[in-house]
Scaffold this motif. Structure first.
Motif, PDB file in Angstrom:
ATOM      1  N   MET A  41      18.073  17.847  34.467  1.00  0.00           N
ATOM      2  CA  MET A  41      17.595  16.581  34.019  1.00  0.00           C
ATOM      3  C   MET A  41      19.123  15.505  33.621  1.00  0.00           C
ATOM      4  O   MET A  41      19.804  16.099  33.054  1.00  0.00           O
ATOM      5  N   GLU A  42      19.248  14.557  34.301  1.00  0.00           N
ATOM      6  CA  GLU A  42      20.388  13.786  34.164  1.00  0.00           C
ATOM      7  C   GLU A  42      20.349  12.984  32.708  1.00  0.00           C
ATOM      8  O   GLU A  42      19.482  12.325  32.473  1.00  0.00           O
ATOM      9  N   ASN A  43      21.525  13.176  32.006  1.00  0.00           N
ATOM     10  CA  ASN A  43      21.771  12.225  30.750  1.00  0.00           C
ATOM     11  C   ASN A  43      22.772  11.189  31.179  1.00  0.00           C
ATOM     12  O   ASN A  43      23.835  11.280  31.569  1.00  0.00           O
ATOM     13  N   ASN A  44      22.053   9.722  30.976  1.00  0.00           N
ATOM     14  CA  ASN A  44      22.756   8.581  31.196  1.00  0.00           C
ATOM     15  C   ASN A  44      23.470   7.855  30.003  1.00  0.00           C
ATOM     16  O   ASN A  44      23.241   6.565  29.907  1.00  0.00           O
ATOM     17  N   THR A  45      23.412   8.664  29.073  1.00  0.00           N
ATOM     18  CA  THR A  45      23.887   8.145  27.757  1.00  0.00           C
ATOM     19  C   THR A  45      25.293   7.663  27.804  1.00  0.00           C
ATOM     20  O   THR A  45      26.180   8.450  28.350  1.00  0.00           O
ATOM     21  N   GLN A  46      25.244   6.517  27.044  1.00  0.00           N
ATOM     22  CA  GLN A  46      26.808   5.796  27.154  1.00  0.00           C
ATOM     23  C   GLN A  46      27.082   5.434  25.754  1.00  0.00           C
ATOM     24  O   GLN A  46      26.112   5.382  25.105  1.00  0.00           O
ATOM     25  N   ASN A  47      28.158   5.552  25.284  1.00  0.00           N
ATOM     26  CA  ASN A  47      28.433   5.083  24.105  1.00  0.00           C
ATOM     27  C   ASN A  47      29.313   3.832  24.120  1.00  0.00           C
ATOM     28  O   ASN A  47      29.863   3.570  24.923  1.00  0.00           O
ATOM     29  N   PHE A  48      28.823   3.139  22.952  1.00  0.00           N
ATOM     30  CA  PHE A  48      29.474   1.873  23.099  1.00  0.00           C
ATOM     31  C   PHE A  48      30.040   1.384  21.610  1.00  0.00           C
ATOM     32  O   PHE A  48      29.202   2.337  20.530  1.00  0.00           O
ATOM     33  N   GLN A  49      30.931   0.839  21.379  1.00  0.00           N
ATOM     34  CA  GLN A  49      31.473   0.207  20.161  1.00  0.00           C
ATOM     35  C   GLN A  49      31.396  -1.210  19.916  1.00  0.00           C
ATOM     36  O   GLN A  49      31.780  -1.936  20.913  1.00  0.00           O
ATOM     37  N   PHE A  50      31.019  -1.846  18.927  1.00  0.00           N
ATOM     38  CA  PHE A  50      30.802  -3.135  18.848  1.00  0.00           C
ATOM     39  C   PHE A  50      31.518  -3.770  17.312  1.00  0.00           C
ATOM     40  O   PHE A  50      31.340  -2.865  16.280  1.00  0.00           O
ATOM     41  N   LYS A  51      31.914  -4.889  17.278  1.00  0.00           N
ATOM     42  CA  LYS A  51      32.277  -5.372  15.941  1.00  0.00           C
ATOM     43  C   LYS A  51      31.141  -6.294  15.668  1.00  0.00           C
ATOM     44  O   LYS A  51      30.334  -6.964  16.185  1.00  0.00           O
ATOM     45  N   THR A  52      30.725  -5.958  14.198  1.00  0.00           N
ATOM     46  CA  THR A  52      29.607  -6.564  13.664  1.00  0.00           C
ATOM     47  C   THR A  52      29.875  -7.303  12.273  1.00  0.00           C
ATOM     48  O   THR A  52      30.888  -6.992  11.696  1.00  0.00           O
ATOM     49  N   ASN A  53      28.762  -7.959  11.753  1.00  0.00           N
ATOM     50  CA  ASN A  53      28.720  -8.288  10.281  1.00  0.00           C
ATOM     51  C   ASN A  53      27.913  -7.599   9.449  1.00  0.00           C
ATOM     52  O   ASN A  53      27.522  -8.090   8.475  1.00  0.00           O
ATOM     53  N   ILE A  54      27.464  -6.415   9.883  1.00  0.00           N
ATOM     54  CA  ILE A  54      26.634  -5.680   9.077  1.00  0.00           C
ATOM     55  C   ILE A  54      27.444  -4.745   8.051  1.00  0.00           C
ATOM     56  O   ILE A  54      28.295  -4.074   8.205  1.00  0.00           O
ATOM     57  N   ASN A  55      27.345  -5.182   6.617  1.00  0.00           N
ATOM     58  CA  ASN A  55      28.328  -4.814   5.807  1.00  0.00           C
ATOM     59  C   ASN A  55      27.855  -4.248   4.416  1.00  0.00           C
ATOM     60  O   ASN A  55      28.854  -4.034   3.548  1.00  0.00           O
ATOM     61  N   CYS A  56      26.626  -4.034   4.623  1.00  0.00           N
ATOM     62  CA  CYS A  56      26.276  -3.538   3.314  1.00  0.00           C
ATOM     63  C   CYS A  56      24.889  -2.471   3.586  1.00  0.00           C
ATOM     64  O   CYS A  56      24.311  -2.442   4.633  1.00  0.00           O
ATOM     65  N   GLY A  57      24.496  -1.892   2.610  1.00  0.00           N
ATOM     66  CA  GLY A  57      23.118  -0.898   2.728  1.00  0.00           C
ATOM     67  C   GLY A  57      22.053  -1.840   3.138  1.00  0.00           C
ATOM     68  O   GLY A  57      21.035  -1.393   3.830  1.00  0.00           O
ATOM     69  N   GLY A  58      21.938  -2.785   2.448  1.00  0.00           N
ATOM     70  CA  GLY A  58      20.895  -3.744   2.884  1.00  0.00           C
ATOM     71  C   GLY A  58      20.635  -4.321   4.116  1.00  0.00           C
ATOM     72  O   GLY A  58      19.808  -4.322   4.745  1.00  0.00           O
ATOM     73  N   CYS A  59      21.990  -4.552   4.686  1.00  0.00           N
ATOM     74  CA  CYS A  59      22.218  -4.887   6.152  1.00  0.00           C
ATOM     75  C   CYS A  59      21.634  -3.731   7.037  1.00  0.00           C
ATOM     76  O   CYS A  59      21.020  -3.942   7.934  1.00  0.00           O
ATOM     77  N   LEU A  60      22.056  -2.764   6.871  1.00  0.00           N
ATOM     78  CA  LEU A  60      21.632  -1.356   7.266  1.00  0.00           C
ATOM     79  C   LEU A  60      20.178  -1.189   7.729  1.00  0.00           C
ATOM     80  O   LEU A  60      19.584  -1.041   8.489  1.00  0.00           O
ATOM     81  N   THR A  61      19.701  -1.539   6.382  1.00  0.00           N
ATOM     82  CA  THR A  61      17.990  -1.189   6.510  1.00  0.00           C
ATOM     83  C   THR A  61      17.507  -2.447   7.165  1.00  0.00           C
ATOM     84  O   THR A  61      16.378  -2.187   7.736  1.00  0.00           O
ATOM     85  N   LYS A  62      17.885  -3.621   7.154  1.00  0.00           N
ATOM     86  CA  LYS A  62      17.374  -4.851   7.858  1.00  0.00           C
ATOM     87  C   LYS A  62      17.628  -4.344   9.410  1.00  0.00           C
ATOM     88  O   LYS A  62      16.540  -4.741  10.292  1.00  0.00           O
ATOM     89  N   VAL A  63      18.556  -3.801   9.873  1.00  0.00           N
ATOM     90  CA  VAL A  63      18.821  -3.844  11.384  1.00  0.00           C
ATOM     91  C   VAL A  63      18.358  -2.285  11.953  1.00  0.00           C
ATOM     92  O   VAL A  63      18.079  -2.116  12.961  1.00  0.00           O
ATOM     93  N   THR A  64      17.955  -1.288  11.015  1.00  0.00           N
ATOM     94  CA  THR A  64      17.573   0.118  11.472  1.00  0.00           C
ATOM     95  C   THR A  64      16.614  -0.130  12.556  1.00  0.00           C
ATOM     96  O   THR A  64      16.257   0.289  13.471  1.00  0.00           O
ATOM     97  N   PRO A  65      15.317  -0.903  12.053  1.00  0.00           N
ATOM     98  CA  PRO A  65      14.051  -1.046  13.175  1.00  0.00           C
ATOM     99  C   PRO A  65      14.490  -1.512  14.353  1.00  0.00           C
ATOM    100  O   PRO A  65      13.965  -1.079  15.304  1.00  0.00           O
ATOM    101  N   PHE A  66      15.347  -2.422  14.353  1.00  0.00           N
ATOM    102  CA  PHE A  66      15.736  -3.362  15.575  1.00  0.00           C
ATOM    103  C   PHE A  66      16.480  -2.258  16.470  1.00  0.00           C
ATOM    104  O   PHE A  66      16.168  -2.078  17.799  1.00  0.00           O
TER     105      PHE A  66
END
Length: 74
Positions: free
Chosen positions: A1-26
């Motif tokens: 089975m071929e694995n096409n996973t890539q790693n990306f890094q982004f700069k964001t404005n996710i800066n606290c636990g509340g932000c993490l909770t908000k972005v998690t389902p997306f």
């Protein structure tokens, strides 16, 4: 089975636990996402993500959650 996973890094404005909770389902619902984390202690709030999807799909998911995101310059 071929694995096409890539790693990306982004700069964001996710800066606290509340932000993490908000972005998690997306990010968890985005196609192909294997795992991700945000370094909220880093000045650029770096999102590191492993996904079989595209960079654009990750950007759209984070923007849908209401956050700013841009590719991190290597």
């Amino acid at each position: 089975m071929e694995n096409n996973t890539q790693n990306f890094q982004f700069k964001t404005n996710i800066n606290c636990g509340g932000c993490l909770t908000k972005v998690t389902p997306f990010l968890n619902d985005a196609d192909g996402v294997c795992n991700w984390e945000v370094d909220i202690d880093h000045k650029d709030k770096v999102l590191t993500i492993s996904t079989e999807g595209s960079e654009q799909e990750v950007i759209q998911a984070v923007q849908k959650a209401g956050f700013k995101i841009e590719p991190l310059d290597s």
